[in-house]
Write a protein that holds these residues in place. Structure first.
Motif, PDB file in Angstrom:
ATOM      1  N   UNK A  93       6.369  -5.722   2.173  1.00 57.39           N
ATOM      2  CA  UNK A  93       6.252  -4.832   1.012  1.00 57.39           C
ATOM      3  C   UNK A  93       6.544  -3.392   1.415  1.00 57.39           C
ATOM      4  N   UNK A  94       6.041  -2.977   2.570  1.00 57.54           N
ATOM      5  CA  UNK A  94       6.335  -1.638   3.079  1.00 57.54           C
ATOM      6  C   UNK A  94       7.822  -1.469   3.330  1.00 57.54           C
ATOM      7  N   UNK A  95       8.432  -2.470   3.962  1.00 59.39           N
ATOM      8  CA  UNK A  95       9.853  -2.379   4.260  1.00 59.39           C
ATOM      9  C   UNK A  95      10.661  -2.194   2.981  1.00 59.39           C
ATOM     10  N   UNK A  96      10.292  -2.907   1.931  1.00 61.88           N
ATOM     11  CA  UNK A  96      10.997  -2.784   0.654  1.00 61.88           C
ATOM     12  C   UNK A  96      10.858  -1.377   0.099  1.00 61.88           C
ATOM     13  N   UNK A  97       9.646  -0.811   0.152  1.00 67.62           N
ATOM     14  CA  UNK A  97       9.434   0.553  -0.351  1.00 67.62           C
ATOM     15  C   UNK A  97      10.236   1.556   0.464  1.00 67.62           C
ATOM     16  N   UNK A  98      10.151   1.452   1.785  1.00 67.06           N
ATOM     17  CA  UNK A  98      10.863   2.390   2.649  1.00 67.06           C
ATOM     18  C   UNK A  98      12.376   2.288   2.434  1.00 67.06           C
ATOM     19  N   UNK A  99      12.873   1.052   2.291  1.00 64.58           N
ATOM     20  CA  UNK A  99      14.304   0.866   2.064  1.00 64.58           C
ATOM     21  C   UNK A  99      14.747   1.548   0.780  1.00 64.58           C
ATOM     22  N   UNK A 100      13.990   1.371  -0.277  1.00 67.09           N
ATOM     23  CA  UNK A 100      14.382   1.951  -1.563  1.00 67.09           C
ATOM     24  C   UNK A 100      14.386   3.480  -1.516  1.00 67.09           C
ATOM     25  N   UNK A 101      13.379   4.054  -0.861  1.00 68.48           N
ATOM     26  CA  UNK A 101      13.267   5.517  -0.823  1.00 68.48           C
ATOM     27  C   UNK A 101      14.236   6.127   0.183  1.00 68.48           C
ATOM     28  N   UNK A 102      14.297   5.566   1.382  1.00 66.49           N
ATOM     29  CA  UNK A 102      15.084   6.179   2.455  1.00 66.49           C
ATOM     30  C   UNK A 102      16.567   5.820   2.426  1.00 66.49           C
ATOM     31  N   UNK A 103      16.906   4.674   1.837  1.00 70.10           N
ATOM     32  CA  UNK A 103      18.298   4.225   1.899  1.00 70.10           C
ATOM     33  C   UNK A 103      18.938   4.014   0.535  1.00 70.10           C
ATOM     34  N   UNK A 104      18.320   3.198  -0.309  1.00 67.83           N
ATOM     35  CA  UNK A 104      18.966   2.882  -1.580  1.00 67.83           C
ATOM     36  C   UNK A 104      19.144   4.113  -2.458  1.00 67.83           C
ATOM     37  N   UNK A 105      18.085   4.905  -2.608  1.00 69.79           N
ATOM     38  CA  UNK A 105      18.185   6.089  -3.469  1.00 69.79           C
ATOM     39  C   UNK A 105      19.221   7.085  -2.951  1.00 69.79           C
ATOM     40  N   UNK A 106      19.213   7.458  -1.657  1.00 71.22           N
ATOM     41  CA  UNK A 106      20.256   8.360  -1.163  1.00 71.22           C
ATOM     42  C   UNK A 106      21.662   7.770  -1.307  1.00 71.22           C
TER      43      UNK A 106
END
Length: 233
Positions: A93-106
């Motif tokens: 769940x953490x990995x999914x959140x971090x991915x969305x904020x740090x990678x997908x959004x940028x």
């Protein structure tokens, strides 16, 4: 001149918005949750847009509002951090959140705003990553892996968007401790930092200014860490 700063609600993002406003920039700031200090940014003339970077539709909505005007600078400052989870389900769940904020959004913002940045004639993107992308601690694997992904996205974008848009990164070290960092932990970190002190936010702003003003820099990474990386690697 107009800039978008993500993660403008507090700490570094808030400070960067203040500095840009003081130089006469038009500033659009993204924030996830309302904070008391945001009123002062609004009073200074910033346009603030609420968007949760864990939701793709909100990232797209942010881009739609920003793309309506000129854009010269995009600073990817938004970040998510929390200690490692005790279970595999929690880690995922953490990995999914971090991915969305740090990678997908940028990634989305770079794609959706690239033409506006190119049209400015001086478009610049700055990604805030982390010195630990080069020596990831096992207990922060998901956080550091997605920050490393952000670095990789920046390097790809630097090649793809050249020569019309420059893309660089800043790798902060112990700039500003969190409230939950105990004194013993702080002293341990500073003991392994050659300059032996917390950096504060001003050094990051100085690095931002360098990347804004030097038009022959793209694909560069600036470590602003008091030498911390020397002891980490």
């Amino acid at each position: 001149m107009r800039a978008l700063v993500t993660g403008a609600g507090r700490r570094l993002g808030f400070y960067l918005c203040q500095q840009l406003l003081a130089l006469g920039w038009q500033v659009v700031g993204q924030y996830r949750r309302e904070h008391e200090g945001l009123a002062s940014l609004r009073a200074a003339g910033a346009t603030l847009i609420q968007a949760d970077f864990e939701r793709e539709e909100e990232v797209r909505a942010l881009a739609e509002q920003v793309v309506a005007g000129p854009l010269d600078l995009l600073i990817h400052n938004a970040s998510a951090f929390e200690p490692g989870a005790p279970t595999l389900a929690g880690e995922l769940a953490q990995f999914e959140r971090f991915f969305r904020v740090h990678m997908q959004a940028p990634f989305l913002l770079n794609r959706l705003l690239a033409e506006r940045l190119a049209a400015s004639g001086r478009g610049s993107i700055i990604h805030l990553t982390d010195i630990y992308i080069h020596a990831p601690p096992p207990d922060l694997a998901a956080y550091v892996a997605t920050k490393a992904g952000l670095h990789s996205l920046a390097m790809s974008a630097a090649r793809e968007l050249a020569p019309r848009v420059r893309v660089n990164t800043i790798e902060p070290g112990p700039i500003l401790f969190l409230d939950e960092h105990g004194e013993a932990w702080r002293q341990q970190v500073l003991a392994r930092t050659p300059l032996g002190r917390e950096g504060g936010l001003a050094p990051i702003w100085q690095a931002v200014q360098l990347l804004m003003e030097n038009d022959y820099m793209t694909g560069a990474s600036l470590r602003v860490d008091g030498g911390r990386a020397l002891a980490t690697f």
